[in-house]
Write a protein that holds these residues in place. Sequence first.
Motif, PDB file in Angstrom:
ATOM      1  N   CYS A 330      17.601   2.391  42.059  1.00 54.84           N
ATOM      2  CA  CYS A 330      16.227   2.479  42.539  1.00 54.84           C
ATOM      3  C   CYS A 330      16.006   1.676  43.824  1.00 54.84           C
ATOM      4  O   CYS A 330      15.254   2.099  44.708  1.00 54.84           O
ATOM      5  CB  CYS A 330      15.264   2.011  41.450  1.00 54.84           C
ATOM      6  SG  CYS A 330      15.140   3.165  40.058  1.00 54.84           S
ATOM      7  N   ASP A 343      12.849   5.594  35.374  1.00 55.43           N
ATOM      8  CA  ASP A 343      11.702   4.839  34.880  1.00 55.43           C
ATOM      9  C   ASP A 343      12.205   3.464  34.431  1.00 55.43           C
ATOM     10  O   ASP A 343      12.805   3.331  33.365  1.00 55.43           O
ATOM     11  CB  ASP A 343      11.055   5.582  33.711  1.00 55.43           C
ATOM     12  CG  ASP A 343       9.834   4.853  33.148  1.00 55.43           C
ATOM     13  OD1 ASP A 343       9.542   3.735  33.614  1.00 55.43           O
ATOM     14  OD2 ASP A 343       9.178   5.407  32.246  1.00 55.43           O
ATOM     15  N   SER A 345      10.599   0.929  33.441  1.00 56.79           N
ATOM     16  CA  SER A 345       9.791   0.252  32.426  1.00 56.79           C
ATOM     17  C   SER A 345      10.299   0.522  31.013  1.00 56.79           C
ATOM     18  O   SER A 345       9.876  -0.140  30.064  1.00 56.79           O
ATOM     19  CB  SER A 345       8.328   0.698  32.524  1.00 56.79           C
ATOM     20  OG  SER A 345       8.188   2.061  32.143  1.00 56.79           O
ATOM     21  N   SER A 430       9.733   7.955  28.279  1.00 59.12           N
ATOM     22  CA  SER A 430       9.520   8.070  29.730  1.00 59.12           C
ATOM     23  C   SER A 430       8.737   9.326  30.098  1.00 59.12           C
ATOM     24  O   SER A 430       7.964   9.324  31.060  1.00 59.12           O
ATOM     25  CB  SER A 430      10.870   8.070  30.458  1.00 59.12           C
ATOM     26  OG  SER A 430      11.450   6.794  30.435  1.00 59.12           O
ATOM     27  N   ASN A 431       8.953  10.387  29.340  1.00 58.47           N
ATOM     28  CA  ASN A 431       8.285  11.664  29.638  1.00 58.47           C
ATOM     29  C   ASN A 431       7.049  11.905  28.777  1.00 58.47           C
ATOM     30  O   ASN A 431       6.495  12.993  28.775  1.00 58.47           O
ATOM     31  CB  ASN A 431       9.280  12.812  29.473  1.00 58.47           C
ATOM     32  CG  ASN A 431      10.329  12.817  30.562  1.00 58.47           C
ATOM     33  OD1 ASN A 431      10.063  13.226  31.685  1.00 58.47           O
ATOM     34  ND2 ASN A 431      11.523  12.336  30.246  1.00 58.47           N
ATOM     35  N   LYS A 432       6.647  10.874  28.020  1.00 62.18           N
ATOM     36  CA  LYS A 432       5.440  10.924  27.193  1.00 62.18           C
ATOM     37  C   LYS A 432       5.435  12.131  26.250  1.00 62.18           C
ATOM     38  O   LYS A 432       4.428  12.829  26.089  1.00 62.18           O
ATOM     39  CB  LYS A 432       4.189  10.909  28.074  1.00 62.18           C
ATOM     40  CG  LYS A 432       4.022   9.599  28.860  1.00 62.18           C
ATOM     41  CD  LYS A 432       2.769   9.609  29.713  1.00 62.18           C
ATOM     42  CE  LYS A 432       2.470   8.229  30.306  1.00 62.18           C
ATOM     43  NZ  LYS A 432       3.603   7.623  31.021  1.00 62.18           N
TER      44      LYS A 432
END
Length: 470
Positions: A330, A343, A345, A430-432
């Motif tokens: 990143c 992601d 987080s 990550s993709n909810k």
Amino acid sequence: MEEMYDLLIIGAGPGGYVAAIKAAKLGMKTAVIENRETGGTCLNRGCVPAKAMLHAAKLYQEVLSGEKFGIISKDVSYDYSKVMSYKDETSEGLRLGVEQLLKGNKVDRIHGTGTVTKDGSVRVTTEDGEILLKGKRVLLATGSKPSFPPIEGIRLPGVMTSDELFQLDHVPESLIIIGGGVIGVEFATVFASFGTRVMVLEAEERLLPGLDKEISQNLKLILKKKGVDIYTKAFVQKIEKEGPEFICTFLEKGKNKETVGVVKSPYLLSAAGRIPNTEGLMEEGVSLEMNRGRIVVKENFETSMPGVFAIGDVIGGIQLAHAASSQGICAVEAMNGEELSIDLSVIPSCVYTDPEIACVGMTEEEAREKEIEVVVGKFLTHGNCKSSVTKEERGFVKVVADKETGVLLGAQMMCARATDMIGEMGTAISNKLTVRQLLKAMRAHPTYNESVAEALEDCLGGAIHVLPRR
């Protein structure tokens, strides 16, 4: 004319070498500077050698217990020198692979100690002298090193960190481990499996204090079954040496009283954590913003010094190889104005005990602290067909979802192949994705992964292999 790099990286661990390869693939002229082995702590003195030892220990225990599968082995033993050779060969093979990747991507590998100068250059101290390298950007990825807690006698000769324990050429009869975190419980698993009497002293109220409480409770029971003596809320007061033995005095805090305990062993491991490795990283006059020894960075991983970036253990946070690698990718993407592909987080945590432990996202307790109303699904793996076939220890899969939306918030696993299965849960968070969306995919039978489906179904009250709730 002096050679100019697009990116100079100090540190060739999982953060540095991955960032170097990513940078090269994006067209950046890159050099990576490392004063020890390629691959850093993880590949040479951490994750990889520890997992090799754990694999050998588990295999030994499987052979010893083969009779329950109808496999009878007599006079089973181990050759620890060969276990160590296997460990070293594993690290060496992977290290050579990384070096080939660097070479294949035209990354310059420079052996030496890198120091950032006032003008943003990097001075490299090599066996042959000093060289000065210029780069448009510098990335600091020097990782961490074992730390010593403030305990009287902790610096006595013979007190080991993980670095020294990896070099031990025999299995000790007994071993004191100060620290019940990941390092402590993994080494406790290894040496208890080989017959060592292990004593773990943990200052917090439970092992693996940062993980789900139920995981800690189960792990304590399993380690005790393996013969490990575990002392929690145990505050080490002092370490003394009497002849060949270390004498470790600790204060154990119970509900209503405090008791003084003493354990003895010729071998003592300090596994109380790691600290950022910044020694010699900046020359006098270079002042990066720091916080408790950690380099402070912005969202794009740039430090307070323009053009100088930092990732991994040296910036603190969760000290995991995959976190450093992802940050490296990143950081390089940010340097090139690209959208971040990972992601950061959602970071899975893995512990390679037996059974394995893996967690990602929120625990039920953390969600409630944030006043999020949740629904929890849980499946005990003794009801899983594959676990029954392989006669795995007690284990479970737990998932935490938002009660209103059904979106997955977290997952905690303590079972066979947990560290492999946690990736699906990270992708979902990550993709909810919702519980119902995750249940759309059919899972093969018989597999350990069916336990995930059962836990998800339990969120909806419809798990097939769970007795109805009364």
